[in-house]
Design a protein around this motif. Structure first.
Motif, PDB file in Angstrom:
ATOM      1  N   LEU A 132       0.855  -3.129  -4.263  1.00 56.97           N
ATOM      2  CA  LEU A 132       0.737  -4.219  -3.586  1.00 56.97           C
ATOM      3  C   LEU A 132       1.875  -4.819  -3.541  1.00 56.97           C
ATOM      4  CD1 LEU A 132      -2.360  -5.154  -5.978  1.00 56.97           C
ATOM      5  CD2 LEU A 132      -2.481  -4.299  -3.517  1.00 56.97           C
ATOM      6  N   VAL A 133       2.313  -5.851  -2.786  1.00 57.80           N
ATOM      7  CA  VAL A 133       3.648  -6.274  -2.388  1.00 57.80           C
ATOM      8  C   VAL A 133       3.415  -7.815  -1.846  1.00 57.80           C
ATOM      9  CG1 VAL A 133       5.713  -6.248  -0.595  1.00 57.80           C
ATOM     10  CG2 VAL A 133       4.428  -3.997  -1.390  1.00 57.80           C
ATOM     11  N   HIS A 134       4.445  -8.597  -2.556  1.00 59.89           N
ATOM     12  CA  HIS A 134       4.505  -9.859  -2.429  1.00 59.89           C
ATOM     13  C   HIS A 134       5.916 -10.501  -1.957  1.00 59.89           C
ATOM     14  CE1 HIS A 134       3.262 -14.046  -2.343  1.00 59.89           C
ATOM     15  NE2 HIS A 134       4.042 -14.590  -3.247  1.00 59.89           N
ATOM     16  N   LYS A 135       6.369 -11.140  -0.916  1.00 57.04           N
ATOM     17  CA  LYS A 135       7.471 -11.415  -0.332  1.00 57.04           C
ATOM     18  C   LYS A 135       8.531 -10.307  -0.490  1.00 57.04           C
ATOM     19  CE  LYS A 135       7.132 -16.138  -1.774  1.00 57.04           C
ATOM     20  NZ  LYS A 135       7.619 -17.354  -2.532  1.00 57.04           N
ATOM     21  N   LYS A 136       7.969  -8.972  -0.209  1.00 52.81           N
ATOM     22  CA  LYS A 136       8.610  -7.860  -0.025  1.00 52.81           C
ATOM     23  C   LYS A 136       8.974  -7.189  -1.380  1.00 52.81           C
ATOM     24  CE  LYS A 136      11.017  -9.375   4.366  1.00 52.81           C
ATOM     25  NZ  LYS A 136      12.201  -9.512   5.333  1.00 52.81           N
ATOM     26  N   LYS A 137       8.380  -7.773  -2.379  1.00 55.32           N
ATOM     27  CA  LYS A 137       8.614  -7.390  -3.816  1.00 55.32           C
ATOM     28  C   LYS A 137       7.408  -6.487  -4.137  1.00 55.32           C
ATOM     29  CE  LYS A 137      12.996  -8.272  -4.022  1.00 55.32           C
ATOM     30  NZ  LYS A 137      14.230  -7.193  -3.989  1.00 55.32           N
ATOM     31  N   PRO A 138       7.431  -5.444  -4.767  1.00 51.91           N
ATOM     32  CA  PRO A 138       6.166  -4.609  -5.465  1.00 51.91           C
ATOM     33  C   PRO A 138       5.757  -5.570  -6.608  1.00 51.91           C
ATOM     34  CG  PRO A 138       8.171  -3.036  -5.401  1.00 51.91           C
ATOM     35  CD  PRO A 138       8.663  -4.521  -5.017  1.00 51.91           C
ATOM     36  N   VAL A 139       4.292  -5.987  -6.580  1.00 52.21           N
ATOM     37  CA  VAL A 139       3.814  -6.638  -7.724  1.00 52.21           C
ATOM     38  C   VAL A 139       2.828  -5.707  -8.512  1.00 52.21           C
ATOM     39  CG1 VAL A 139       4.257  -9.050  -6.679  1.00 52.21           C
ATOM     40  CG2 VAL A 139       2.287  -7.867  -6.118  1.00 52.21           C
ATOM     41  N   GLY A 140       2.341  -4.647  -7.984  1.00 58.35           N
ATOM     42  CA  GLY A 140       1.156  -3.976  -8.476  1.00 58.35           C
ATOM     43  C   GLY A 140       1.082  -2.650  -7.821  1.00 58.35           C
TER      44      GLY A 140
END
Length: 215
Positions: A132-140
């Motif tokens: 899971l990615v948010h703003k090109k960063k992994p979050v999960g």
């Protein structure tokens, strides 16, 4: 989409089924991912890695010692619930094994990248790595088995791989010892036969004063 995979009916399965899935999944991964990874599996993937392409997904999972099929990678968008029920809280506990946490993404829409893990899939179950990615960063991140819907944390997966590796090493050592033990008597057999033959042809005869055998 999360509700379909992680509804209340799945809540008990997460606790019991996740570890079972981990054992099955990681036993399949064992031979390919333990000793051949250039990045140590225990190190995990960098949390600040920028995710923009399918190649980035492959690189991220490689950091955990997991090889995914680049051609199978798909991207979708899902919304993290603002209010969590027990099932989603349990799901986030699994996600936290990757060193990530969805709490900061409550109420936000994130990208859901999914990639097949061929070596951990068979005719009945297919295993996928999900990032899971948010703003090109992994979050999960987690592993997902389909069609069962079981989710597995990455640390559980690594523990199962390590246990399988240790068991495989012990089995190989025992097999080598058994083979050596079985081969040893065969090597000694010719010498034993020679000794028996020599003993059979050695006959003691009485001799006279001149040193000649007495008939």
């Amino acid at each position: 989409m999360f509700v379909v995979t992680l509804n209340r009916a799945r809540l008990r399965q997460i606790g019991v089924g996740a570890m079972c899935c981990a054992v099955v999944v990681c036993s399949a991964l064992l031979g390919r991912y333990i000793s051949t990874r250039t990045v140590p599996a225990a190190a995990g993937a960098p949390q600040d890695q920028k995710i923009e392409s399918a190649q980035d997904i492959q690189t991220w999972f490689a950091g955990w010692g997991i090889e995914v099929d680049g051609a199978s990678i798909t991207a979708d968008k899902v919304k993290i619930p603002r209010k969590w029920d027990d099932s989603f809280t349990a799901f986030n506990t699994v996600v936290e094994q990757s060193g990530l946490d969805l709490a900061r993404c409550k109420g936000k829409t994130v990208e859901k990248w999914q990639a097949l893990i061929p070596a951990a899939s068979d005719g009945e179950e297919s295993c996928y790595g999900v990032l899971l990615v948010h703003k090109k960063k992994p979050v999960g991140a987690y592993l997902l088995a389909k069609p069962s819907g079981f989710v597995t944390g990455l640390r559980d997966a690594q523990s199962a791989m390590a246990a399988a590796a240790e068991q495989a090493a012990e089995t190989a050592a025992e097999a080598a010892a058994d083979q050596a033990a079985a081969a040893q008597p065969a090597e000694d057999a010719p010498a034993a036969a020679d000794e028996s033959a020599a003993a059979g042809y050695y006959i003691e005869l009485p001799i006279d004063a001149g040193g000649y055998p007495v008939e």
